[in-house]
Design a protein around this motif. Structure first.
Motif, PDB file in Angstrom:
ATOM      1  N   PRO A   1      -0.503  -9.212  -7.073  1.00 45.17           N
ATOM      2  CA  PRO A   1      -1.167  -9.006  -5.781  1.00 45.17           C
ATOM      3  C   PRO A   1      -0.567  -7.837  -4.990  1.00 45.17           C
ATOM      4  O   PRO A   1       0.601  -7.473  -5.170  1.00 45.17           O
ATOM      5  CB  PRO A   1      -0.904 -10.327  -5.053  1.00 45.17           C
ATOM      6  CG  PRO A   1       0.424 -10.780  -5.597  1.00 45.17           C
ATOM      7  CD  PRO A   1       0.442 -10.348  -7.037  1.00 45.17           C
ATOM      8  N   THR A   2      -1.383  -7.268  -4.111  1.00 47.71           N
ATOM      9  CA  THR A   2      -0.880  -6.246  -3.193  1.00 47.71           C
ATOM     10  C   THR A   2      -0.202  -6.882  -1.987  1.00 47.71           C
ATOM     11  O   THR A   2       0.542  -6.225  -1.260  1.00 47.71           O
ATOM     12  CB  THR A   2      -2.020  -5.341  -2.710  1.00 47.71           C
ATOM     13  OG1 THR A   2      -3.030  -6.151  -2.091  1.00 47.71           O
ATOM     14  CG2 THR A   2      -2.618  -4.568  -3.862  1.00 47.71           C
TER      15      THR A   2
ATOM     16  N   GLU B   1       5.586  -7.352  -2.597  1.00 47.40           N
ATOM     17  CA  GLU B   1       6.652  -7.104  -1.639  1.00 47.40           C
ATOM     18  C   GLU B   1       6.192  -7.394  -0.216  1.00 47.40           C
ATOM     19  O   GLU B   1       7.016  -7.536   0.686  1.00 47.40           O
ATOM     20  CB  GLU B   1       7.134  -5.654  -1.765  1.00 47.40           C
ATOM     21  CG  GLU B   1       7.839  -5.371  -3.085  1.00 47.40           C
ATOM     22  CD  GLU B   1       8.338  -3.948  -3.186  1.00 47.40           C
ATOM     23  OE1 GLU B   1       8.074  -3.164  -2.244  1.00 47.40           O
ATOM     24  OE2 GLU B   1       8.982  -3.620  -4.192  1.00 47.40           O
ATOM     25  N   LYS B   2       4.865  -7.474  -0.042  1.00 47.49           N
ATOM     26  CA  LYS B   2       4.310  -7.779   1.271  1.00 47.49           C
ATOM     27  C   LYS B   2       3.947  -9.265   1.337  1.00 47.49           C
ATOM     28  O   LYS B   2       3.379  -9.809   0.393  1.00 47.49           O
ATOM     29  CB  LYS B   2       3.053  -6.948   1.532  1.00 47.49           C
ATOM     30  CG  LYS B   2       3.291  -5.454   1.571  1.00 47.49           C
ATOM     31  CD  LYS B   2       1.980  -4.716   1.825  1.00 47.49           C
ATOM     32  CE  LYS B   2       2.184  -3.206   1.847  1.00 47.49           C
ATOM     33  NZ  LYS B   2       0.887  -2.500   2.061  1.00 47.49           N
ATOM     34  N   PRO B   3       4.274  -9.934   2.427  1.00 40.45           N
ATOM     35  CA  PRO B   3       3.903 -11.348   2.556  1.00 40.45           C
ATOM     36  C   PRO B   3       2.399 -11.509   2.655  1.00 40.45           C
ATOM     37  O   PRO B   3       1.665 -10.580   2.987  1.00 40.45           O
ATOM     38  CB  PRO B   3       4.599 -11.773   3.853  1.00 40.45           C
ATOM     39  CG  PRO B   3       4.783 -10.508   4.621  1.00 40.45           C
ATOM     40  CD  PRO B   3       4.986  -9.425   3.604  1.00 40.45           C
ATOM     41  N   GLY B   4       1.950 -12.708   2.371  1.00 40.47           N
ATOM     42  CA  GLY B   4       0.527 -13.007   2.430  1.00 40.47           C
ATOM     43  C   GLY B   4       0.270 -14.401   1.889  1.00 40.47           C
ATOM     44  O   GLY B   4       1.201 -15.178   1.657  1.00 40.47           O
ATOM     45  N   PRO B   5      -0.995 -14.758   1.661  1.00 40.32           N
ATOM     46  CA  PRO B   5      -1.320 -16.105   1.184  1.00 40.32           C
ATOM     47  C   PRO B   5      -0.886 -16.332  -0.261  1.00 40.32           C
ATOM     48  O   PRO B   5      -0.600 -15.386  -0.998  1.00 40.32           O
ATOM     49  CB  PRO B   5      -2.846 -16.165   1.318  1.00 40.32           C
ATOM     50  CG  PRO B   5      -3.293 -14.743   1.291  1.00 40.32           C
ATOM     51  CD  PRO B   5      -2.190 -13.937   1.904  1.00 40.32           C
TER      52      PRO B   5
ATOM     53  N   LEU C   1      -9.439 -11.694   0.040  1.00 40.49           N
ATOM     54  CA  LEU C   1      -8.165 -12.017   0.683  1.00 40.49           C
ATOM     55  C   LEU C   1      -7.272 -10.785   0.833  1.00 40.49           C
ATOM     56  O   LEU C   1      -6.116 -10.930   1.246  1.00 40.49           O
ATOM     57  CB  LEU C   1      -7.433 -13.101  -0.122  1.00 40.49           C
ATOM     58  CG  LEU C   1      -8.142 -14.459  -0.238  1.00 40.49           C
ATOM     59  CD1 LEU C   1      -7.384 -15.377  -1.207  1.00 40.49           C
ATOM     60  CD2 LEU C   1      -8.273 -15.124   1.129  1.00 40.49           C
ATOM     61  N   THR C   2      -7.807  -9.609   0.507  1.00 36.89           N
ATOM     62  CA  THR C   2      -7.076  -8.328   0.524  1.00 36.89           C
ATOM     63  C   THR C   2      -5.779  -8.420  -0.286  1.00 36.89           C
ATOM     64  O   THR C   2      -4.743  -7.903   0.122  1.00 36.89           O
ATOM     65  CB  THR C   2      -6.788  -7.848   1.971  1.00 36.89           C
ATOM     66  OG1 THR C   2      -5.931  -8.782   2.641  1.00 36.89           O
ATOM     67  CG2 THR C   2      -8.078  -7.679   2.763  1.00 36.89           C
ATOM     68  N   MET C   3      -5.868  -9.067  -1.441  1.00 34.52           N
ATOM     69  CA  MET C   3      -4.723  -9.203  -2.337  1.00 34.52           C
ATOM     70  C   MET C   3      -4.912  -8.413  -3.624  1.00 34.52           C
ATOM     71  O   MET C   3      -3.976  -8.272  -4.409  1.00 34.52           O
ATOM     72  CB  MET C   3      -4.506 -10.688  -2.698  1.00 34.52           C
ATOM     73  CG  MET C   3      -4.188 -11.581  -1.520  1.00 34.52           C
ATOM     74  SD  MET C   3      -4.117 -13.333  -1.979  1.00 34.52           S
ATOM     75  CE  MET C   3      -2.676 -13.397  -3.031  1.00 34.52           C
ATOM     76  N   LEU C   4      -6.115  -7.879  -3.862  1.00 33.72           N
ATOM     77  CA  LEU C   4      -6.458  -7.278  -5.145  1.00 33.72           C
ATOM     78  C   LEU C   4      -5.888  -5.869  -5.278  1.00 33.72           C
ATOM     79  O   LEU C   4      -5.988  -5.054  -4.351  1.00 33.72           O
ATOM     80  CB  LEU C   4      -7.979  -7.244  -5.310  1.00 33.72           C
ATOM     81  CG  LEU C   4      -8.512  -6.742  -6.659  1.00 33.72           C
ATOM     82  CD1 LEU C   4      -8.113  -7.697  -7.777  1.00 33.72           C
ATOM     83  CD2 LEU C   4     -10.026  -6.576  -6.604  1.00 33.72           C
TER      84      LEU C   4
END
Length: 331
Positions: free
Chosen positions: A81-82, A47-51, A229-232
């Motif tokens: 992803p987070t 729900e949060k944008p990112g790479p 990438l702070t996606m985990l």
């Protein structure tokens, strides 16, 4: 870096909203039986944008370890992803996978026809549509392979030399080895480089073989990259690093000086000293026994598991400090 808009993602003509997970079939060709051939593409968005991270395997249809790496990433929900988006394609060459063969039915190697052409061979058309419709969405690419035929690769990441950003990512992935290897023309990672998309190529194991240790190195690397990438997902913990990746700047192939039966005496990944006993080559009749020795000290990063070899065949890949015979036999 995040170059894509944070709203709906349009992929293969379908819309994937923030927070949504969807499987979309990449389909544009049929078998000669008129049966559609569909390549599942699994997209998972936070729900949060990112790479956007793109994971691919099965560019060669007989390379099972890579398929298993991406499968485990999906099955263990590592691909949720987070922030940002993760796109997984476990089998890109579905034609080769159906036949347990490296190439497409037209005999072409998908990893030698990128970026492809719209009206070219079947392999070239797959490369073209993938490059036009999926690859531009990616901010990072992780591509999973094995050694070709019976050549067993130590788990390794391959990156182009003189690229500090890719080397940093390879160090974060932390495969046992990081091999500096120039991009081959018309390969997938060559196309990524031209499109300015950072890509890591993972190699491990051999064709038509599933190796749980190799697969674990691949999955652990994906987890580390996503954590960086702070996606985990915070419920997933990266495996503790006990040894940093070994950088291989130069390497050479040790080739058979005789034809015959190959008897390997050392393990892949091993560090050997100059003149260390590596293998014997014998004839079937008990009259010839040739000893293969290490030409220099270095790490053995590939071992040929073929029991019968011809003179000139590559039987070991060893790191070195010079440029002798440093030809590339990349996937």
């Amino acid at each position: 870096m995040t170059r894509k808009p944070s709203t709906d993602l349009i992929i293969l003509g379908k819309k994937v909203a923030l927070g949504e997970t969807k499987t979309i079939n990449f389909s544009f060709a049929k078998l000669y039986t008129s049966t559609k051939v569909e390549i599942p593409v699994i997209i998972s968005r936070s729900e949060k944008p990112g790479p956007t991270v793109l994971l691919t395997a099965g560019i060669h249809g007989d390379e099972i370890n890579g398929v298993e790496v991406v499968r485990q990433v999906i099955a263990k929900k590592i691909n949720r992803p987070t922030r940002g988006t993760i796109i997984c394609i476990p089998i890109l060459n579905i034609f080769g996978f159906l036949n347990a063969e490296r190439t497409f039915p037209d005999g072409r190697d998908l990893n030698r026809v990128f970026p492809g052409t719209k009206t070219g061979s079947l392999a070239s058309r797959v490369a073209y549509h993938f490059t036009k419709e999926i690859l531009p969405l990616a901010d990072y690419c992780l591509d999973f392979h094995t050694g070709g035929a019976q050549r067993f690769n130590a788990a390794q990441i391959r990156v182009a030399p003189d690229n500090p950003k890719l080397l940093k990512l390879a160090e974060i992935f932390n495969a046992p080895f990081t091999v500096l290897s120039s991009n081959l023309s018309k390969s997938y990672r060559f196309t990524c480089a031209k499109m300015d998309i950072p890509s890591l190529l993972f190699e491990g194991g051999k064709s038509l073989d599933s190796n749980k240790h190799i697969v674990k190195h691949g999955v652990d690397g994906v987890v580390r990259i996503l954590a960086h990438l702070t996606m985990l997902n915070p419920l997933i913990t990266p495996t503790e690093i006990t040894q940093k990746t070994v950088i291989i700047e130069k390497s050479r192939w040790i080739r058979a000086q005789r034809s015959g039966l190959l008897h390997v005496k050392i393990a892949c990944n091993k560090y050997v000293e100059k003149d260390e006993f590596l293998a014997t080559i014998t004839d079937p009749y008990g009259e010839m026994r040739f000893i293969v020795k290490a030409p220099n000290s270095g790490y053995i990063i590939n071992v040929n598991h073929t029991p019968i070899i011809h003179q000139g065949d590559a039987i070991f890949h060893i790191s070195t400090t010079d440029n002798t015979d440093s030809e590339d036999e990349e996937n």
